[in-house]
Write a protein that holds these residues in place. Structure first.
Motif, PDB file in Angstrom:
ATOM      1  N   LEU A   1       3.223   5.882  -3.312  1.00 16.71           N
ATOM      2  CA  LEU A   1       4.576   6.824  -3.837  1.00 16.71           C
ATOM      3  C   LEU A   1       4.399   6.551  -5.159  1.00 16.71           C
ATOM      4  O   LEU A   1       3.956   8.155  -6.163  1.00 16.71           O
ATOM      5  CB  LEU A   1       5.643   6.274  -3.025  1.00 16.71           C
ATOM      6  N   ASP A   2       3.830   5.791  -5.474  1.00 12.82           N
ATOM      7  CA  ASP A   2       4.436   6.276  -7.160  1.00 12.82           C
ATOM      8  C   ASP A   2       2.370   6.522  -8.107  1.00 12.82           C
ATOM      9  O   ASP A   2       2.878   6.843  -8.591  1.00 12.82           O
ATOM     10  CB  ASP A   2       3.884   4.338  -7.286  1.00 12.82           C
ATOM     11  N   ALA A   3       1.694   6.142  -6.803  1.00 15.10           N
ATOM     12  CA  ALA A   3      -0.147   7.047  -7.511  1.00 15.10           C
ATOM     13  C   ALA A   3       0.864   8.822  -7.310  1.00 15.10           C
ATOM     14  O   ALA A   3       0.557   9.160  -8.377  1.00 15.10           O
ATOM     15  CB  ALA A   3      -0.227   6.579  -6.768  1.00 15.10           C
TER      16      ALA A   3
ATOM     17  N   ASP B   1       1.502   2.249  10.857  1.00 15.00           N
ATOM     18  CA  ASP B   1       0.956   3.753  11.522  1.00 15.00           C
ATOM     19  C   ASP B   1       2.111   4.697  10.953  1.00 15.00           C
ATOM     20  O   ASP B   1       1.749   5.875  10.645  1.00 15.00           O
ATOM     21  CB  ASP B   1       1.041   3.930  12.670  1.00 15.00           C
ATOM     22  N   ALA B   2       3.292   4.067  10.830  1.00 16.40           N
ATOM     23  CA  ALA B   2       4.136   5.493  10.577  1.00 16.40           C
ATOM     24  C   ALA B   2       3.903   5.022   8.862  1.00 16.40           C
ATOM     25  O   ALA B   2       4.396   6.613   8.335  1.00 16.40           O
ATOM     26  CB  ALA B   2       5.374   4.556  10.699  1.00 16.40           C
ATOM     27  N   ALA B   3       3.456   4.136   7.887  1.00 12.83           N
ATOM     28  CA  ALA B   3       3.840   4.368   7.161  1.00 12.83           C
ATOM     29  C   ALA B   3       2.719   5.356   6.084  1.00 12.83           C
ATOM     30  O   ALA B   3       2.288   6.231   5.543  1.00 12.83           O
ATOM     31  CB  ALA B   3       3.622   2.963   6.421  1.00 12.83           C
ATOM     32  N   LEU B   4       1.098   5.288   7.155  1.00 12.25           N
ATOM     33  CA  LEU B   4      -0.261   5.926   7.006  1.00 12.25           C
ATOM     34  C   LEU B   4       0.670   7.609   7.184  1.00 12.25           C
ATOM     35  O   LEU B   4      -0.049   8.171   6.540  1.00 12.25           O
ATOM     36  CB  LEU B   4      -1.740   5.499   7.908  1.00 12.25           C
ATOM     37  N   CYS B   5       1.466   7.554   8.489  1.00 11.68           N
ATOM     38  CA  CYS B   5       1.345   9.194   8.337  1.00 11.68           C
ATOM     39  C   CYS B   5       2.198   9.272   7.615  1.00 11.68           C
ATOM     40  O   CYS B   5       2.237  10.684   7.158  1.00 11.68           O
ATOM     41  CB  CYS B   5       2.106   8.939   9.766  1.00 11.68           C
ATOM     42  N   MET B   6       3.421   8.895   6.740  1.00 14.11           N
ATOM     43  CA  MET B   6       4.116   9.279   5.528  1.00 14.11           C
ATOM     44  C   MET B   6       3.475   9.371   4.533  1.00 14.11           C
ATOM     45  O   MET B   6       3.509  10.051   3.745  1.00 14.11           O
ATOM     46  CB  MET B   6       5.546   7.952   5.663  1.00 14.11           C
ATOM     47  N   MET B   7       2.077   8.791   4.466  1.00 21.63           N
ATOM     48  CA  MET B   7       1.230   9.027   3.442  1.00 21.63           C
ATOM     49  C   MET B   7       0.514  10.108   3.271  1.00 21.63           C
ATOM     50  O   MET B   7       0.463  10.686   2.762  1.00 21.63           O
ATOM     51  CB  MET B   7       0.733   7.433   2.891  1.00 21.63           C
ATOM     52  N   GLU B   8       0.186  10.639   4.737  1.00 23.32           N
ATOM     53  CA  GLU B   8      -0.564  11.468   5.146  1.00 23.32           C
ATOM     54  C   GLU B   8       0.836  13.106   4.247  1.00 23.32           C
ATOM     55  O   GLU B   8       0.121  13.627   3.891  1.00 23.32           O
ATOM     56  CB  GLU B   8      -1.153  11.216   5.510  1.00 23.32           C
ATOM     57  N   ARG B   9       1.306  12.743   4.751  1.00 21.79           N
ATOM     58  CA  ARG B   9       2.302  13.798   5.321  1.00 21.79           C
ATOM     59  C   ARG B   9       2.787  14.534   4.140  1.00 21.79           C
ATOM     60  O   ARG B   9       3.121  15.547   3.630  1.00 21.79           O
ATOM     61  CB  ARG B   9       3.385  14.435   6.595  1.00 21.79           C
ATOM     62  N   ASN B  10       4.268  12.882   3.028  1.00 20.32           N
ATOM     63  CA  ASN B  10       4.265  13.485   2.337  1.00 20.32           C
ATOM     64  C   ASN B  10       3.745  13.740   1.371  1.00 20.32           C
ATOM     65  O   ASN B  10       4.668  13.874   0.145  1.00 20.32           O
ATOM     66  CB  ASN B  10       5.938  11.830   2.156  1.00 20.32           C
TER      67      ASN B  10
ATOM     68  N   VAL C   1       0.473  -1.088   0.132  1.00 20.97           N
ATOM     69  CA  VAL C   1       0.020   0.144   0.085  1.00 20.97           C
ATOM     70  C   VAL C   1       0.672   1.271   0.005  1.00 20.97           C
ATOM     71  O   VAL C   1       0.519   2.290  -0.803  1.00 20.97           O
ATOM     72  CB  VAL C   1      -0.903   0.009   1.025  1.00 20.97           C
ATOM     73  N   LEU C   2       1.807   1.649   0.840  1.00 19.28           N
ATOM     74  CA  LEU C   2       2.886   2.492   1.114  1.00 19.28           C
ATOM     75  C   LEU C   2       3.125   2.760  -0.546  1.00 19.28           C
ATOM     76  O   LEU C   2       3.774   4.036  -0.945  1.00 19.28           O
ATOM     77  CB  LEU C   2       3.723   1.783   1.347  1.00 19.28           C
TER      78      LEU C   2
END
Length: 179
Positions: free
Chosen positions: A131-133, A156-165, A126-127
């Motif tokens: 990123l590719d999307a 949780d860290a991956a969801l945070c990265m997807m949201e922020r980055n 998913v992460l």
């Protein structure tokens, strides 16, 4: 364009892999949410696209992957998610739904510019798919309760990265498509 598709990642699965014991409890929690998303997306005429690992079965197609998963010990997790006749299905070999698949072309042809990513594994496929999307300038939404994880802290860290980055929208599945 503003057309949204539901992408179901790697849910057609035999769970015959090293991390399965850690993954299965989370999968059992998210299956009802993914089923609800599928029902609501289909009712809203949103395209539903399954993108699934081929598990190294280089001569297989989506029907064989489904049959094998339904014949396995965790068929109860797969049966409710069975693709219907309007669902599209893409087989992938690596983590990202885009890596060496025709998904980008399909999205372009269908006029889709927004993706709702559900499925597994939050901290992996998913992460990487989000990123590719993002680098393809697609809007991404992740329903946090419709993605399964192996390790809660990494998810949780991956969801945070997807949201922020990646400017992904992270929300509850109940916020997507009307009931």
């Amino acid at each position: 364009m503003d057309k949204t598709a539901l992408i179901v990642i790697d849910m057609i699965n035999t769970y015959d892999h090293p991390d399965a014991d850690l993954l299965l409890p989370s999968v059992a929690e998210v299956v009802p949410r993914v089923v609800s998303l599928l029902e609501r997306a289909r009712k809203s005429d949103a395209p539903v696209i399954y993108v699934n690992d081929n598990f190294g079965e280089w001569r297989s197609h989506h029907g064989e992957l489904l049959e094998k998963a339904l014949a396995g010990p965790h068929a109860s997790l797969v049966e409710p998610l069975r693709p219907d006749s309007s669902s599209l299905f893409i087989v992938k070999a690596r983590h990202s739904i885009f890596y060496e698949t025709p998904l980008g072309y399909l999205l372009s042809q269908q006029g889709i510019d927004r993706l709702v990513l559900c499925g597994q594994v939050t901290e992996q496929c998913v992460l990487y798919s989000a990123l590719d999307a993002h680098i393809r300038h697609l809007d991404v939404t992740i329903p946090r309760d419709a993605v399964a994880h192996i390790h809660r802290d990494l998810a949780d860290a991956a969801l945070c990265m997807m949201e922020r980055n990646m400017s992904a929208r992270v929300c509850s599945s109940d916020e997507l498509w009307p009931r």
